[in-house]
Design an enzyme around this catalytic site. Sequence first.
Site, mmCIF file in Angstrom:
data_model
loop_
_atom_site.group_PDB
_atom_site.id
_atom_site.type_symbol
_atom_site.label_atom_id
_atom_site.label_comp_id
_atom_site.label_asym_id
_atom_site.label_seq_id
_atom_site.Cartn_x
_atom_site.Cartn_y
_atom_site.Cartn_z
ATOM 1 N N ASP A 179 -28.041 42.179 37.721
ATOM 2 C CA ASP A 179 -28.574 43.544 37.567
ATOM 3 C C ASP A 179 -29.464 43.686 36.343
ATOM 4 O OD1 ASP A 179 -26.470 43.292 35.796
ATOM 5 O OD2 ASP A 179 -25.447 45.132 36.390
ATOM 6 N N GLN A 180 -29.264 42.843 35.333
ATOM 7 C CA GLN A 180 -30.155 42.768 34.170
ATOM 8 C C GLN A 180 -29.832 41.489 33.422
ATOM 9 O OE1 GLN A 180 -28.203 46.034 33.909
ATOM 10 N NE2 GLN A 180 -26.458 44.805 33.313
ATOM 11 N N CYS A 217 -27.051 48.788 33.696
ATOM 12 C CA CYS A 217 -26.413 48.704 35.018
ATOM 13 C C CYS A 217 -26.776 49.855 35.951
ATOM 14 C CB CYS A 217 -24.889 48.652 34.858
ATOM 15 S SG CYS A 217 -24.296 47.342 33.776
ATOM 16 N N HIS A 228 -20.657 51.723 40.206
ATOM 17 C CA HIS A 228 -21.255 52.247 38.973
ATOM 18 C C HIS A 228 -22.377 53.253 39.198
ATOM 19 C CE1 HIS A 228 -21.970 51.137 34.452
ATOM 20 N NE2 HIS A 228 -21.413 52.339 34.627
ATOM 21 N N ASP A 257 -23.298 40.500 37.173
ATOM 22 C CA ASP A 257 -23.385 41.587 36.196
ATOM 23 C C ASP A 257 -23.613 40.983 34.808
ATOM 24 O OD1 ASP A 257 -23.272 43.999 34.913
ATOM 25 O OD2 ASP A 257 -21.301 44.567 35.654
ATOM 26 N N ASP A 258 -24.772 41.248 34.222
ATOM 27 C CA ASP A 258 -25.105 40.772 32.870
ATOM 28 C C ASP A 258 -25.250 39.257 32.805
ATOM 29 O OD1 ASP A 258 -24.762 43.419 32.292
ATOM 30 O OD2 ASP A 258 -23.141 43.170 30.860
#
Length: 505
Positions: free
Chosen positions: A359-360, A92, A153, A52-53
Amino acid sequence: MCLTRIVTIHTSLNSFRKKMGLLLLLIICHCAVNSIKTHSVSKPNIILLMADDLGIGDLGCYGNKTLRTPNIDRLAEEGVTLTQHIAAAPLCTPSRAAFLTGRYPIRSGMAAFSRVGVFLFSASSGGLPSEEITFSKLLKQKGYATALIGKWHLGMNCESSNDFCHHPRSHGFDYFYGLPVTNFRDCKPGQGSVFLKGVQKDLVIPVQITGIALVSLAVVQYIGLFKVPFKALGYFLLIITISLVVLIFFFYHFRQLNCFLMRDHRIIQQPLSYENLTQRLTKEAMKFIERNTDTPFLLFLSYLHVHTALYASENFKGKSKHGLYGDAVEEMDWSVGQVLDVLEKHQLGDKTLVYFTSDQGAHVEEISSAGEVHGGYNGIYKGGKSTNWEGGIRVPGLLRWPGVVQAGAYIDEPTSNMDIFPTIVKLAGAQLPSDRIIDGHDLLPLLQGEVTQSKHEFLFHYCNAYLNAVRWHPGNSARILCSARHTSCSVLLDQISKMMTFLLL
């Protein structure tokens, strides 16, 4: 004379039989090899690891020299590294919706028209629509055991607090252990708030208007222009007071209301505790694998690392060269190693496709209240999370499958996290949905070297629901990528038109 002819004919027949026998043997061997190859690429176990991130520049296999990520780097050494792997969105919720469905988030309604592009509350009624088809649904229909461990999420309920219409269990996952929303700074005491600054900013004008209104009423009352009913004034003050009380209550109880851990439909920890959290998630993943050694399985291990609030267990805290952020990256790498080890322990390595991504891109602007950098590193790429600059959408893409995917290979072609959907659906022997557009493409021909060019001629990038960037990979040109970015769609289309005219000349 006749005898000589008979001997010659007999010799020729024997030679013919030998040649036919050899040809038959070659045909049988060829069929057997094809059968083995077909068998080897059908119904493998699937493990999807999503950070995540995480920045593309945070990993050793993408050039980082100071963070230690030996287990993630091992995936690159034993598999394929995608150098132009693109997330479908820089936030997200829409990115994960695209990943699960193989479709741009605008198609599933998971792209917001408002400024806030993600779900913020467990009580939100929105979520991934039930009519959307996820890869977990299709693999479950093919006999796969399916599990999501970590962050979801994508919503939870619709009409009531327990209908679970958007819950992972309603989207094809047999088992869920994790957070239904996301990891917030507000969930960890002392880490600040993602809401406070926004609320303070939004309250400035209402407070000013209220102050001016009260002063004006007092002046009008004092000079006697007209009398203000004290009852009306009392109601007004009561409404203001109640609003402030509700706001204070929300922030005071946010952890209790929004930060909790679930197993399937049951809350098992409220509020969420960060103590050994990654170890707990990893243990759940390992137990799921061990329960399904004789059954094809799909495991989606969706890490909370390295989204803020940052955390790390005692074994990793203070051990990296990059503060708490680096500690979190290295702890996540340890977790990846534990998953790979359990595959080897049960001799499942050759039967399992492992995929690692984020995710990004990294949230480069993240700074703690103490001034410590809590965002990652996107390498040479501009921008980060929440932007469609390259740093916000170019993410790690690693795939390992010994004996099927070439080890140590690099693919410098545009690929998308939406491509995982058709890739694993086909591997499971399921049919792609024919009643909707699937924007992803099967990666296996590219991974096995059967083709050298990606099927993505265009990749569209949205800022929430608004087209913000286009990536063009012309099939008849040596140029690999062309992109245009602008907040105005009309200017963007004009740029694309000029770009296509230039390349076609």
